[in-house]
Design a protein around this motif. Structure first.
Motif, PDB file in Angstrom:
ATOM      1  N   SER A  32      19.351  34.233  33.192  1.00 19.45           N
ATOM      2  CA  SER A  32      19.484  35.826  34.079  1.00 19.45           C
ATOM      3  C   SER A  32      18.624  36.843  33.869  1.00 19.45           C
ATOM      4  O   SER A  32      18.640  37.650  34.183  1.00 19.45           O
ATOM      5  N   PHE A  35      15.389  37.737  36.307  1.00 19.83           N
ATOM      6  CA  PHE A  35      15.810  38.144  37.131  1.00 19.83           C
ATOM      7  C   PHE A  35      16.307  40.175  36.808  1.00 19.83           C
ATOM      8  O   PHE A  35      16.222  40.995  37.841  1.00 19.83           O
ATOM      9  N   ARG A  38      13.708  42.049  35.815  1.00 16.47           N
ATOM     10  CA  ARG A  38      13.088  42.565  36.779  1.00 16.47           C
ATOM     11  C   ARG A  38      13.646  44.027  37.269  1.00 16.47           C
ATOM     12  O   ARG A  38      12.401  44.467  37.994  1.00 16.47           O
TER      13      ARG A  38
END
Length: 98
Positions: A32, A35, A38
């Motif tokens: 992850s 993600f 970001r």
């Protein structure tokens, strides 16, 4: 100060050294990571990466070493945008590059 920091362990209760602890942490979050990165940077990670690749493209070079490449976002973007350059990415965490 640098040597003192190397003796600090993220988890003082663990018998493992700092490098092993950091490697395991990044192996755990690897799926992850992009993600989370970001979201935590509100997308700014994309902007600095684009800017860095643009600067590198202007200056050229035949070989680039991306140390602590993580998931390889920067190395992959360099490979797509900078023709004729050999890009190598290395990372402590096998999970990040795996």
């Amino acid at each position: 100060m640098g040597a003192e920091c190397e003796n600090v362990k993220p988890d003082a209760s663990s018998p493992d050294d700092k490098a092993s602890q950091v490697r395991r942490m990044f192996d755990r979050i690897a799926p992850s990571y992009d993600f989370m990165n970001r979201a935590m940077t509100l997308g700014i990670d994309r902007l600095w990466r684009r800017k860095a690749v643009g600067l590198l493209a202007r200056h050229g070079g035949t070989r680039i070493l991306d140390v602590a490449t993580g998931t390889g976002d920067l190395a992959l973007q360099m490979a797509r945008r900078i023709d004729g350059t050999e890009i190598t990415g290395v990372d402590l965490s096998e999970g990040m590059i795996g």
